[in-house]
Write an enzyme that holds these catalytic residues in place. Structure first.
Site, PDB file in Angstrom:
ATOM      1  N   ILE A  21       0.696  -1.242  -0.031  1.00  0.00           N
ATOM      2  CA  ILE A  21       0.092  -0.074   0.048  1.00  0.00           C
ATOM      3  C   ILE A  21       0.982   1.256  -0.046  1.00  0.00           C
ATOM      4  O   ILE A  21       0.482   2.262  -0.519  1.00  0.00           O
ATOM      5  CB  ILE A  21      -0.825   0.042   1.201  1.00  0.00           C
ATOM      6  CG1 ILE A  21      -1.690  -1.215   1.273  1.00  0.00           C
ATOM      7  CG2 ILE A  21      -1.967   1.282   1.165  1.00  0.00           C
ATOM      8  CD1 ILE A  21      -2.399  -1.244   2.829  1.00  0.00           C
ATOM      9  N   GLY A  24       7.285   3.984   3.809  1.00  0.00           N
ATOM     10  CA  GLY A  24       7.754   5.381   4.771  1.00  0.00           C
ATOM     11  C   GLY A  24       8.988   5.022   5.188  1.00  0.00           C
ATOM     12  O   GLY A  24       9.754   4.201   4.799  1.00  0.00           O
ATOM     13  N   THR A  28       7.409  -0.734   5.309  1.00  0.00           N
ATOM     14  CA  THR A  28       6.319  -0.660   4.142  1.00  0.00           C
ATOM     15  C   THR A  28       4.959  -1.127   4.984  1.00  0.00           C
ATOM     16  O   THR A  28       4.985  -1.856   6.126  1.00  0.00           O
ATOM     17  CB  THR A  28       6.567  -1.691   3.073  1.00  0.00           C
ATOM     18  OG1 THR A  28       6.867  -2.890   3.757  1.00  0.00           O
ATOM     19  CG2 THR A  28       7.716  -1.278   2.234  1.00  0.00           C
ATOM     20  N   VAL A  29       3.832  -0.868   4.187  1.00  0.00           N
ATOM     21  CA  VAL A  29       2.771  -1.200   4.592  1.00  0.00           C
ATOM     22  C   VAL A  29       2.014  -1.898   3.367  1.00  0.00           C
ATOM     23  O   VAL A  29       2.184  -1.539   2.425  1.00  0.00           O
ATOM     24  CB  VAL A  29       1.685  -0.037   5.098  1.00  0.00           C
ATOM     25  CG1 VAL A  29       0.231  -0.731   5.413  1.00  0.00           C
ATOM     26  CG2 VAL A  29       2.171   0.579   5.911  1.00  0.00           C
ATOM     27  N   LYS A  44       2.142  -3.602   8.801  1.00  0.00           N
ATOM     28  CA  LYS A  44       2.909  -2.512   8.680  1.00  0.00           C
ATOM     29  C   LYS A  44       4.332  -3.412   9.095  1.00  0.00           C
ATOM     30  O   LYS A  44       4.601  -3.891  10.180  1.00  0.00           O
ATOM     31  CB  LYS A  44       2.655  -1.516   9.834  1.00  0.00           C
ATOM     32  CG  LYS A  44       3.593  -0.587   9.892  1.00  0.00           C
ATOM     33  CD  LYS A  44       3.006   0.518  10.825  1.00  0.00           C
ATOM     34  CE  LYS A  44       3.803   2.002  10.946  1.00  0.00           C
ATOM     35  NZ  LYS A  44       3.179   2.844  11.707  1.00  0.00           N
ATOM     36  N   ASP A 134       0.636  12.805  17.031  1.00  0.00           N
ATOM     37  CA  ASP A 134       1.028  12.932  15.692  1.00  0.00           C
ATOM     38  C   ASP A 134      -0.224  12.815  14.780  1.00  0.00           C
ATOM     39  O   ASP A 134      -0.119  12.216  13.786  1.00  0.00           O
ATOM     40  CB  ASP A 134       2.125  11.849  15.184  1.00  0.00           C
ATOM     41  CG  ASP A 134       2.748  12.381  13.813  1.00  0.00           C
ATOM     42  OD1 ASP A 134       2.860  13.518  13.639  1.00  0.00           O
ATOM     43  OD2 ASP A 134       3.322  11.537  13.238  1.00  0.00           O
TER      44      ASP A 134
HETATM   45  O1  3AM Z   1       0.966   6.170   1.175  1.00  0.00           O
HETATM   46  P1  3AM Z   1      -0.416   6.209   1.188  1.00  0.00           P
HETATM   47  O2  3AM Z   1      -0.832   7.600   1.955  1.00  0.00           O
HETATM   48  O3  3AM Z   1      -1.434   5.981   0.294  1.00  0.00           O
HETATM   49  O4  3AM Z   1      -2.643   5.295   4.399  1.00  0.00           O
HETATM   50  C1  3AM Z   1      -1.218   4.971   4.852  1.00  0.00           C
HETATM   51  C2  3AM Z   1      -0.169   5.327   3.857  1.00  0.00           C
HETATM   52  O5  3AM Z   1      -0.981   5.068   2.590  1.00  0.00           O
HETATM   53  C3  3AM Z   1      -1.420   3.221   4.604  1.00  0.00           C
HETATM   54  O6  3AM Z   1       0.096   3.083   4.351  1.00  0.00           O
HETATM   55  C4  3AM Z   1       0.860   4.010   4.004  1.00  0.00           C
HETATM   56  C5  3AM Z   1       2.024   4.185   4.417  1.00  0.00           C
HETATM   57  O7  3AM Z   1       1.810   4.460   5.909  1.00  0.00           O
HETATM   58  N1  3AM Z   1      -1.746   2.575   5.735  1.00  0.00           N
HETATM   59  C6  3AM Z   1      -1.510   2.569   6.893  1.00  0.00           C
HETATM   60  N2  3AM Z   1      -2.206   1.828   7.541  1.00  0.00           N
HETATM   61  C7  3AM Z   1      -3.002   1.312   7.046  1.00  0.00           C
HETATM   62  C8  3AM Z   1      -4.326   0.464   7.388  1.00  0.00           C
HETATM   63  N3  3AM Z   1      -4.711  -0.001   8.410  1.00  0.00           N
HETATM   64  C9  3AM Z   1      -3.113   1.747   5.644  1.00  0.00           C
HETATM   65  N4  3AM Z   1      -3.936   1.688   4.947  1.00  0.00           N
HETATM   66  C10 3AM Z   1      -5.035   0.737   5.164  1.00  0.00           C
HETATM   67  N5  3AM Z   1      -5.208   0.417   6.233  1.00  0.00           N
END
Ligand code: 3AM
Length: 273
Positions: A21, A24, A28-29, A44, A134
């Site tokens: 997804i 950072g 990664t997520v 995550k 945050d």
């Molecule tokens: O990079 P973007 O903004 O598209 O929204 C979070 C971010 O997306 C997503 O993972 C990316 C890196 O932090 N994210 C984090 N936790 C999440 C969750 N529980 C998630 N998306 C869906 N469900």
């Protein structure tokens, strides 16, 4: 300590990864499904190679484990895999509030609905003496079913009877409360200030002073530079009043999440819209 908190077993056997997804500084997520049940989860993966990572992870797991609420992204499980911590949490299929703000302008009714959900999440966290530290649109996740949840508890702080204020300057500059910059002991109301900045983001698409450097913003906020809407007359008095209550410089006069949610308060008109 981390080893004691995480589950044993092989997450790669339990979950089937579908896609990445986002990435950072932490790692990664990914989106995955629990193979046996088909339940969607987000994983995550935080690299533990950086020295500060273990502490942040420990913090995130401890806060997530102790706080289950409909307005917080809930913790499912965690594992240690090689040099990474895998934090399994509920998957939010609507992306982040930041994505929404980047793409569209929100109507006041939508701002009110999102605000109420976020304040319920903050009220719950604060009732457990946890400060998120945050709050920003990137850390507010949405579900296609209309759910709104606070995410990312890596910087959260648990207050105790012995330590009912914090001092360390953490957060993301543009959303940080003046008392953090001026190095005063601070409490949960820093999250309310940050949510006020999210309110401005929802109206204008970005936090105030985004084009300025972090150092300049720090100086501006600590010395009392105005934080208001560029075109206040385009918003209702209720919304302006709500932002005003969140962005009160004096922490004691700034409203709590509980106060902002009270039906008899003026801002409640905003919720009722
Ligand atoms: O990079 P973007 O903004 O598209 O929204 C979070 C971010 O997306 C997503 O993972 C990316 C890196 O932090 N994210 C984090 N936790 C999440 C969750 N529980 C998630 N998306 C869906 N469900």
């Amino acid at each position: 300590m981390l080893k004691m908190l995480v589950s044993e077993g092989d997450p790669e056997a339990k979950y089937t990864e579908l896609e990445t997804i986002g990435k950072g500084g932490f790692g990664t997520v990914c989106m995955a499904v629990e193979t046996a049940t088909g339940e969607e989860v987000a994983i995550k993966k935080i690299s533990l190679l950086q020295e500060s990572s273990s502490e942040l992870c420990l913090n995130e797991i401890q806060v997530m484990c102790g706080t289950k609420n409909a307005n917080l992204v809930n913790y499912v499980d965690s594992y240690l895999v090689d040099e990474e911590l895998w934090l399994v949490m509920e998957y939010m299929d609507g992306g982040s509030l930041h994505d929404v703000i980047r793409e569209t302008r929100m109507a006041e009714e939508e701002i009110a609905a999102v605000s109420r959900e976020c304040l319920q999440g903050l009220d719950f966290l604060h009732s457990k003496q946890v400060i998120h530290r945050d709050i920003k649109s990137h850390n507010i996740l949405l579900g296609l079913d209309g759910s709104v949840k606070l995410a990312d508890f890596g910087l959260a702080a648990q207050l105790t009877a012995e330590q009912n204020k914090r001092r360390s300057a953490v957060g993301t500059t543009y959303w940080m409360a003046p008392e953090i910059f001026t190095r005063k002991p601070y409490g949960p109301k820093v999250d309310i200030w940050s949510f006020g900045i999210v309110g401005i983001e929802m109206v204008e698409g970005a936090p105030p002073y985004l084009m300025k450097t972090s150092r300049t913003v720090q100086q501006l906020i600590s010395t009392g530079a105005p934080l208001k809407l560029q075109k206040p007359r385009q918003q209702s008095a209720w919304l302006r009043d709500f932002l005003h209550c969140c962005l009160e410089r004096d922490e004691d006069r700034r409203w709590s999440a509980q106060e902002l949610l009270q039906p008899e308060k003026a801002c409640f008109r905003l919720w009722g819209k």
